[in-house]
Write a protein that holds these residues in place. Structure first.
Motif, PDB file in Angstrom:
ATOM      1  N   CYS A 219      30.219  50.768  40.209  1.00 37.72           N
ATOM      2  CA  CYS A 219      30.717  51.284  39.224  1.00 37.72           C
ATOM      3  C   CYS A 219      32.326  50.966  39.187  1.00 37.72           C
ATOM      4  CB  CYS A 219      30.514  52.926  39.171  1.00 37.72           C
ATOM      5  SG  CYS A 219      28.997  53.158  38.413  1.00 37.72           S
ATOM      6  N   SER A 220      32.819  51.154  40.316  1.00 36.91           N
ATOM      7  CA  SER A 220      34.326  50.852  40.697  1.00 36.91           C
ATOM      8  C   SER A 220      34.722  49.642  40.528  1.00 36.91           C
ATOM      9  CB  SER A 220      34.669  51.168  42.087  1.00 36.91           C
ATOM     10  OG  SER A 220      34.219  52.737  42.335  1.00 36.91           O
ATOM     11  N   MET A 221      33.700  48.522  40.939  1.00 35.80           N
ATOM     12  CA  MET A 221      34.213  47.249  40.368  1.00 35.80           C
ATOM     13  C   MET A 221      34.050  47.067  38.983  1.00 35.80           C
ATOM     14  SD  MET A 221      31.687  45.352  43.474  1.00 35.80           S
ATOM     15  CE  MET A 221      31.797  43.756  42.800  1.00 35.80           C
ATOM     16  N   LEU A 222      33.094  47.658  38.165  1.00 38.27           N
ATOM     17  CA  LEU A 222      33.045  47.544  37.084  1.00 38.27           C
ATOM     18  C   LEU A 222      34.390  48.369  36.248  1.00 38.27           C
ATOM     19  CD1 LEU A 222      31.526  46.690  34.585  1.00 38.27           C
ATOM     20  CD2 LEU A 222      30.336  48.884  34.691  1.00 38.27           C
ATOM     21  N   ILE A 223      34.807  49.360  36.730  1.00 37.70           N
ATOM     22  CA  ILE A 223      36.073  49.968  36.134  1.00 37.70           C
ATOM     23  C   ILE A 223      37.051  49.075  36.138  1.00 37.70           C
ATOM     24  CG2 ILE A 223      37.711  51.836  36.361  1.00 37.70           C
ATOM     25  CD1 ILE A 223      35.043  53.715  37.146  1.00 37.70           C
ATOM     26  N   SER A 224      37.360  48.546  37.544  1.00 35.27           N
ATOM     27  CA  SER A 224      38.233  47.643  37.664  1.00 35.27           C
ATOM     28  C   SER A 224      38.403  46.299  36.870  1.00 35.27           C
ATOM     29  CB  SER A 224      38.371  47.176  39.317  1.00 35.27           C
ATOM     30  OG  SER A 224      39.323  46.049  39.321  1.00 35.27           O
ATOM     31  N   PHE A 225      37.166  45.831  36.614  1.00 35.04           N
ATOM     32  CA  PHE A 225      36.941  44.786  35.707  1.00 35.04           C
ATOM     33  C   PHE A 225      37.429  44.963  34.203  1.00 35.04           C
ATOM     34  CE2 PHE A 225      34.076  42.849  32.457  1.00 35.04           C
ATOM     35  CZ  PHE A 225      34.289  41.576  32.586  1.00 35.04           C
ATOM     36  N   LEU A 226      37.073  46.247  33.924  1.00 37.10           N
ATOM     37  CA  LEU A 226      37.375  46.613  32.322  1.00 37.10           C
ATOM     38  C   LEU A 226      38.908  46.942  32.389  1.00 37.10           C
ATOM     39  CD1 LEU A 226      34.463  48.840  31.606  1.00 37.10           C
ATOM     40  CD2 LEU A 226      34.755  46.559  30.691  1.00 37.10           C
ATOM     41  N   GLN A 227      39.473  47.377  33.240  1.00 33.83           N
ATOM     42  CA  GLN A 227      41.012  47.555  33.234  1.00 33.83           C
ATOM     43  C   GLN A 227      41.911  46.504  33.487  1.00 33.83           C
ATOM     44  OE1 GLN A 227      41.114  49.862  37.156  1.00 33.83           O
ATOM     45  NE2 GLN A 227      41.591  52.027  35.988  1.00 33.83           N
ATOM     46  N   MET A 228      41.484  45.522  34.356  1.00 37.30           N
ATOM     47  CA  MET A 228      42.054  44.294  34.367  1.00 37.30           C
ATOM     48  C   MET A 228      41.964  43.234  32.931  1.00 37.30           C
ATOM     49  SD  MET A 228      43.853  44.562  37.051  1.00 37.30           S
ATOM     50  CE  MET A 228      44.732  43.200  37.195  1.00 37.30           C
ATOM     51  N   ARG A 229      40.780  43.489  32.447  1.00 39.12           N
ATOM     52  CA  ARG A 229      40.699  42.873  31.115  1.00 39.12           C
ATOM     53  C   ARG A 229      41.628  43.569  29.935  1.00 39.12           C
ATOM     54  NH1 ARG A 229      36.213  39.506  29.590  1.00 39.12           N
ATOM     55  NH2 ARG A 229      35.969  39.721  27.387  1.00 39.12           N
ATOM     56  N   THR A 230      41.674  44.645  29.967  1.00 37.06           N
ATOM     57  CA  THR A 230      42.659  45.033  29.082  1.00 37.06           C
ATOM     58  C   THR A 230      43.948  44.831  29.619  1.00 37.06           C
ATOM     59  OG1 THR A 230      41.014  47.162  28.957  1.00 37.06           O
ATOM     60  CG2 THR A 230      43.234  47.628  28.205  1.00 37.06           C
ATOM     61  N   ARG A 231      44.344  44.877  30.556  1.00 38.29           N
ATOM     62  CA  ARG A 231      45.661  44.291  31.015  1.00 38.29           C
ATOM     63  C   ARG A 231      45.909  43.126  30.525  1.00 38.29           C
ATOM     64  NH1 ARG A 231      48.257  46.175  36.649  1.00 38.29           N
ATOM     65  NH2 ARG A 231      49.043  48.430  35.885  1.00 38.29           N
ATOM     66  N   ILE A 232      45.116  42.109  31.002  1.00 42.28           N
ATOM     67  CA  ILE A 232      45.187  40.759  30.461  1.00 42.28           C
ATOM     68  C   ILE A 232      45.459  40.631  28.819  1.00 42.28           C
ATOM     69  CG2 ILE A 232      43.990  38.346  30.299  1.00 42.28           C
ATOM     70  CD1 ILE A 232      42.794  39.209  33.156  1.00 42.28           C
ATOM     71  N   GLU A 233      44.547  41.330  28.246  1.00 42.78           N
ATOM     72  CA  GLU A 233      44.588  41.107  26.773  1.00 42.78           C
ATOM     73  C   GLU A 233      46.109  41.735  26.189  1.00 42.78           C
ATOM     74  OE1 GLU A 233      42.163  43.805  24.001  1.00 42.78           O
ATOM     75  OE2 GLU A 233      40.862  41.772  24.144  1.00 42.78           O
ATOM     76  N   GLN A 234      46.320  42.772  26.942  1.00 40.51           N
ATOM     77  CA  GLN A 234      47.656  43.324  26.515  1.00 40.51           C
ATOM     78  C   GLN A 234      49.083  42.364  26.780  1.00 40.51           C
ATOM     79  OE1 GLN A 234      47.933  47.153  28.624  1.00 40.51           O
ATOM     80  NE2 GLN A 234      46.804  48.227  27.306  1.00 40.51           N
ATOM     81  N   TYR A 235      49.025  41.838  27.914  1.00 42.92           N
ATOM     82  CA  TYR A 235      50.055  41.019  28.297  1.00 42.92           C
ATOM     83  C   TYR A 235      50.037  39.618  27.817  1.00 42.92           C
ATOM     84  CZ  TYR A 235      51.413  44.569  31.536  1.00 42.92           C
ATOM     85  OH  TYR A 235      51.607  45.735  32.290  1.00 42.92           O
ATOM     86  N   THR A 236      48.892  38.975  27.548  1.00 46.19           N
ATOM     87  CA  THR A 236      48.747  37.633  26.818  1.00 46.19           C
ATOM     88  C   THR A 236      48.583  37.787  25.524  1.00 46.19           C
ATOM     89  OG1 THR A 236      46.293  37.687  27.026  1.00 46.19           O
ATOM     90  CG2 THR A 236      47.698  36.637  29.034  1.00 46.19           C
ATOM     91  N   ARG A 237      48.253  39.117  24.903  1.00 45.28           N
ATOM     92  CA  ARG A 237      48.163  39.117  23.544  1.00 45.28           C
ATOM     93  C   ARG A 237      47.201  38.227  22.984  1.00 45.28           C
ATOM     94  NH1 ARG A 237      51.906  42.791  23.004  1.00 45.28           N
ATOM     95  NH2 ARG A 237      53.840  42.591  23.210  1.00 45.28           N
ATOM     96  N   VAL A 238      46.133  37.894  23.862  1.00 41.70           N
ATOM     97  CA  VAL A 238      44.810  37.072  23.376  1.00 41.70           C
ATOM     98  C   VAL A 238      43.647  37.901  23.386  1.00 41.70           C
ATOM     99  CG1 VAL A 238      43.332  35.212  23.951  1.00 41.70           C
ATOM    100  CG2 VAL A 238      46.081  34.995  24.429  1.00 41.70           C
ATOM    101  N   THR A 239      43.132  38.061  22.327  1.00 45.78           N
ATOM    102  CA  THR A 239      41.807  38.821  22.177  1.00 45.78           C
ATOM    103  C   THR A 239      40.794  38.330  22.718  1.00 45.78           C
ATOM    104  OG1 THR A 239      42.909  39.725  20.089  1.00 45.78           O
ATOM    105  CG2 THR A 239      40.733  40.254  20.356  1.00 45.78           C
ATOM    106  N   GLN A 240      40.053  39.075  23.640  1.00 43.86           N
ATOM    107  CA  GLN A 240      38.773  38.554  24.141  1.00 43.86           C
ATOM    108  C   GLN A 240      37.435  39.429  23.619  1.00 43.86           C
ATOM    109  OE1 GLN A 240      39.157  38.670  28.635  1.00 43.86           O
ATOM    110  NE2 GLN A 240      41.417  39.049  28.485  1.00 43.86           N
ATOM    111  N   ALA A 241      36.540  38.581  23.836  1.00 44.78           N
ATOM    112  CA  ALA A 241      35.397  39.264  23.280  1.00 44.78           C
ATOM    113  C   ALA A 241      34.952  40.529  24.268  1.00 44.78           C
ATOM    114  CB  ALA A 241      34.378  38.250  23.415  1.00 44.78           C
ATOM    115  N   TRP A 242      34.592  41.573  23.309  1.00 38.91           N
ATOM    116  CA  TRP A 242      34.024  42.736  24.057  1.00 38.91           C
ATOM    117  C   TRP A 242      32.779  43.156  23.915  1.00 38.91           C
ATOM    118  CZ3 TRP A 242      36.797  45.520  27.588  1.00 38.91           C
ATOM    119  CH2 TRP A 242      38.208  45.338  27.716  1.00 38.91           C
ATOM    120  N   ASN A 243      31.888  42.080  23.327  1.00 38.91           N
ATOM    121  CA  ASN A 243      30.280  42.384  23.335  1.00 38.91           C
ATOM    122  C   ASN A 243      29.659  42.275  24.676  1.00 38.91           C
ATOM    123  OD1 ASN A 243      29.341  39.811  24.132  1.00 38.91           O
ATOM    124  ND2 ASN A 243      30.508  38.970  22.169  1.00 38.91           N
ATOM    125  N   LEU A 244      28.778  43.105  24.774  1.00 37.39           N
ATOM    126  CA  LEU A 244      28.055  43.306  26.290  1.00 37.39           C
ATOM    127  C   LEU A 244      27.600  42.005  26.804  1.00 37.39           C
ATOM    128  CD1 LEU A 244      25.974  46.478  25.571  1.00 37.39           C
ATOM    129  CD2 LEU A 244      27.926  46.249  26.616  1.00 37.39           C
TER     130      LEU A 244
END
Length: 149
Positions: A7-32
């Protein structure tokens, strides 16, 4: 690897994905489906567990293992996953993940099977869904659970 570490790995994955999206301003797919595929790809082949640790506090980040005080800097422990405990950062929750290489191989295999299956044009076969490419739907444990329902 226990469920809290996963679960910690999953949380980190989602946190870093959000950061990447914020800094690059590139919208990523968020479907499961894309999240599952990207999770398998990151932890199956891209994440450098030998040199990089995971921090969940303050929105999440990565850190170089060599600069962290504690057991994650011991040279013979570089092949374990380093994840700081979010409530007690001095504790490395991954210090006992000595079988992480098998988990990585399973994630990498799941990514390859799922990616290859999705790339094929013949999706008309009857499947239980895309997870059936990774988890066998005829697995005895799953069959037994269906019999109970």
């Amino acid at each position: 690897m226990g469920s809290f570490l996963l679960c910690s790995m999953l949380i980190s994955f989602l946190q870093m994905r959000t950061r990447i999206e914020q800094y690059t301003r590139v919208t990523q797919a968020w479907n499961l489906g894309s999240l599952l595929l990207d999770f398998f790809q990151l932890y199956g082949s891209q994440f450098n567990l030998y040199h990089t640790g995971i921090r969940l506090q303050d929105g999440g980040s990565y850190f170089p293992k060599r600069f962290r005080d504690g057991d994650s800097v011991v040279p013979n422990r570089l092949n374990v996953l380093a994840i700081e405990n979010p409530t007690v950062p001095d504790v490395d929750m991954g210090r006992n993940s000595f079988m992480i290489s098998k988990v990585r191989r399973a994630f990498e295999h799941a990514y390859q099977v799922l990616y290859t299956s999705l790339a094929e044009e013949d999706h008309k076969k009857e499947y239980f869904g895309f997870l059936s490419f990774v988890i066998r739907p005829d697995d005895p444990i799953l069959v037994k659970r269906l019999d109970v329902l």
